[in-house]
Design a protein around this motif. Structure first.
Motif, PDB file in Angstrom:
ATOM      1  N   THR A  36      81.044  51.925  69.356  1.00 32.65           N
ATOM      2  CA  THR A  36      80.100  52.241  68.293  1.00 32.65           C
ATOM      3  C   THR A  36      80.237  51.207  67.183  1.00 32.65           C
ATOM      4  N   ILE A  37      79.105  50.633  66.790  1.00 26.65           N
ATOM      5  CA  ILE A  37      79.092  49.629  65.729  1.00 26.65           C
ATOM      6  C   ILE A  37      78.149  50.089  64.622  1.00 26.65           C
ATOM      7  N   VAL A  38      78.363  49.526  63.438  1.00 33.03           N
ATOM      8  CA  VAL A  38      77.595  49.925  62.261  1.00 33.03           C
ATOM      9  C   VAL A  38      77.073  48.678  61.560  1.00 33.03           C
ATOM     10  N   TYR A  39      75.802  48.716  61.182  1.00 35.25           N
ATOM     11  CA  TYR A  39      75.215  47.650  60.377  1.00 35.25           C
ATOM     12  C   TYR A  39      75.431  48.012  58.914  1.00 35.25           C
ATOM     13  N   VAL A  40      76.141  47.151  58.166  1.00 36.83           N
ATOM     14  CA  VAL A  40      76.474  47.462  56.776  1.00 36.83           C
ATOM     15  C   VAL A  40      75.746  46.559  55.780  1.00 36.83           C
ATOM     16  N   GLY A  41      74.799  45.772  56.272  1.00 36.34           N
ATOM     17  CA  GLY A  41      74.052  44.862  55.412  1.00 36.34           C
ATOM     18  C   GLY A  41      72.956  45.565  54.644  1.00 36.34           C
ATOM     19  N   LEU A  46      63.399  47.950  59.971  1.00 38.12           N
ATOM     20  CA  LEU A  46      63.661  48.978  60.979  1.00 38.12           C
ATOM     21  C   LEU A  46      65.121  49.423  61.036  1.00 38.12           C
ATOM     22  N   VAL A  47      65.940  48.834  60.176  1.00 38.46           N
ATOM     23  CA  VAL A  47      67.375  49.132  60.218  1.00 38.46           C
ATOM     24  C   VAL A  47      67.913  49.348  58.806  1.00 38.46           C
ATOM     25  N   PRO A  48      68.074  50.597  58.409  1.00 42.73           N
ATOM     26  CA  PRO A  48      68.672  50.839  57.086  1.00 42.73           C
ATOM     27  C   PRO A  48      70.178  50.569  57.104  1.00 42.73           C
ATOM     28  N   GLN A  49      70.714  50.340  55.927  1.00 37.65           N
ATOM     29  CA  GLN A  49      72.160  50.133  55.806  1.00 37.65           C
ATOM     30  C   GLN A  49      72.895  51.334  56.396  1.00 37.65           C
ATOM     31  N   PHE A  50      74.010  51.067  57.036  1.00 33.43           N
ATOM     32  CA  PHE A  50      74.877  52.057  57.677  1.00 33.43           C
ATOM     33  C   PHE A  50      74.255  52.680  58.929  1.00 33.43           C
ATOM     34  N   SER A  51      73.324  51.951  59.563  1.00 32.63           N
ATOM     35  CA  SER A  51      72.790  52.400  60.851  1.00 32.63           C
ATOM     36  C   SER A  51      73.887  52.259  61.897  1.00 32.63           C
ATOM     37  N   VAL A  52      73.988  53.249  62.762  1.00 34.32           N
ATOM     38  CA  VAL A  52      75.031  53.290  63.799  1.00 34.32           C
ATOM     39  C   VAL A  52      74.384  53.035  65.153  1.00 34.32           C
ATOM     40  N   GLY A  56      75.624  48.410  72.043  1.00 33.55           N
ATOM     41  CA  GLY A  56      75.012  47.152  71.638  1.00 33.55           C
ATOM     42  C   GLY A  56      73.914  47.281  70.595  1.00 33.55           C
ATOM     43  N   LEU A  57      73.380  46.113  70.246  1.00 33.52           N
ATOM     44  CA  LEU A  57      72.352  46.035  69.210  1.00 33.52           C
ATOM     45  C   LEU A  57      70.959  46.194  69.802  1.00 33.52           C
ATOM     46  N   PRO A  58      70.052  46.823  69.074  1.00 39.44           N
ATOM     47  CA  PRO A  58      68.655  46.870  69.527  1.00 39.44           C
ATOM     48  C   PRO A  58      68.029  45.477  69.379  1.00 39.44           C
ATOM     49  N   ASN A  59      67.004  45.219  70.142  1.00 33.80           N
ATOM     50  CA  ASN A  59      66.375  43.891  70.147  1.00 33.80           C
ATOM     51  C   ASN A  59      65.876  43.459  68.775  1.00 33.80           C
ATOM     52  N   HIS A  60      65.281  44.363  68.005  1.00 37.61           N
ATOM     53  CA  HIS A  60      64.762  43.962  66.697  1.00 37.61           C
ATOM     54  C   HIS A  60      65.880  43.511  65.751  1.00 37.61           C
ATOM     55  N   LEU A  61      67.062  44.103  65.877  1.00 37.09           N
ATOM     56  CA  LEU A  61      68.182  43.664  65.044  1.00 37.09           C
ATOM     57  C   LEU A  61      68.743  42.342  65.564  1.00 37.09           C
ATOM     58  N   ARG A  62      68.773  42.171  66.861  1.00 31.40           N
ATOM     59  CA  ARG A  62      69.212  40.881  67.434  1.00 31.40           C
ATOM     60  C   ARG A  62      68.344  39.744  66.911  1.00 31.40           C
ATOM     61  N   LYS A  77      82.789  47.439  63.568  1.00 26.57           N
ATOM     62  CA  LYS A  77      83.153  48.608  64.372  1.00 26.57           C
ATOM     63  C   LYS A  77      83.189  49.841  63.469  1.00 26.57           C
ATOM     64  N   LEU A  78      82.854  50.961  64.035  1.00 26.09           N
ATOM     65  CA  LEU A  78      82.861  52.210  63.274  1.00 26.09           C
ATOM     66  C   LEU A  78      84.246  52.474  62.672  1.00 26.09           C
ATOM     67  N   SER A  79      85.287  52.123  63.386  1.00 24.05           N
ATOM     68  CA  SER A  79      86.649  52.356  62.904  1.00 24.05           C
ATOM     69  C   SER A  79      86.974  51.566  61.632  1.00 24.05           C
ATOM     70  N   GLU A  80      86.208  50.510  61.345  1.00 25.59           N
ATOM     71  CA  GLU A  80      86.430  49.686  60.150  1.00 25.59           C
ATOM     72  C   GLU A  80      85.672  50.190  58.923  1.00 25.59           C
ATOM     73  N   MET A  81      84.851  51.200  59.093  1.00 24.12           N
ATOM     74  CA  MET A  81      83.973  51.656  58.017  1.00 24.12           C
ATOM     75  C   MET A  81      84.674  52.049  56.717  1.00 24.12           C
ATOM     76  N   PRO A  82      85.741  52.819  56.748  1.00 25.59           N
ATOM     77  CA  PRO A  82      86.354  53.189  55.465  1.00 25.59           C
ATOM     78  C   PRO A  82      86.752  51.966  54.624  1.00 25.59           C
ATOM     79  N   THR A  83      87.297  50.971  55.264  1.00 23.71           N
ATOM     80  CA  THR A  83      87.712  49.752  54.565  1.00 23.71           C
ATOM     81  C   THR A  83      86.504  48.947  54.105  1.00 23.71           C
ATOM     82  N   ILE A  84      85.552  48.764  54.994  1.00 23.32           N
ATOM     83  CA  ILE A  84      84.370  47.954  54.699  1.00 23.32           C
ATOM     84  C   ILE A  84      83.545  48.577  53.578  1.00 23.32           C
TER      85      ILE A  84
END
Length: 110
Positions: A36-41, A46-52, A56-62, A77-84
């Motif tokens: 599980t990965i998270v977009y934090v930008g 089509l992709v709000p911040q903190f989308s999970v 893999g990534l959807p094509n529009h985000l790629r 990675k989702l496991s990095e979220m608290p720090t990030i």
């Protein structure tokens, strides 16, 4: 006896441009580790911040990452979220600077 390799197997593929290398890194990052990965930008169309994302990534985000390579560093990675999440709000942190660089690059392109 040793088997002969075809010409295609003998000649390694060489990537000619930096953008191809970056594209491959993004795709590899998402596909070799299907965790599980998270977009934090910053928010995208089509992709709000903190989308999970799972698997893999959807094509529009790629496509956005190909156009704006800084976004790759804002996929974690989702496991990095608290720090990030903490670092995103800390002025001067690497994540804060990346977020603002992405926001500036995207401008109205989000």
């Amino acid at each position: 006896m040793t088997a002969q390799k075809s010409k295609k197997e003998q000649v390694p593929e060489v990537q000619s441009t930096e953008s191809k290398k970056q594209e491959v890194q993004v795709i590899d990052k998402a596909e070799e580790n299907p965790s599980t990965i998270v977009y934090v930008g910053p928010d995208l169309e089509l992709v709000p911040q903190f989308s999970v994302f799972h698997n893999g990534l959807p094509n529009h985000l790629r496509e956005k990452v190909k156009a704006h390579p800084v976004l790759e560093k804002l996929i974690v990675k989702l496991s990095e979220m608290p720090t990030i999440e903490d670092r995103l709000s800390r002025v001067g942190s690497k994540e804060y600077l990346l977020f603002n660089a992405a926001k500036k690059q995207l401008g109205s392109d989000a």
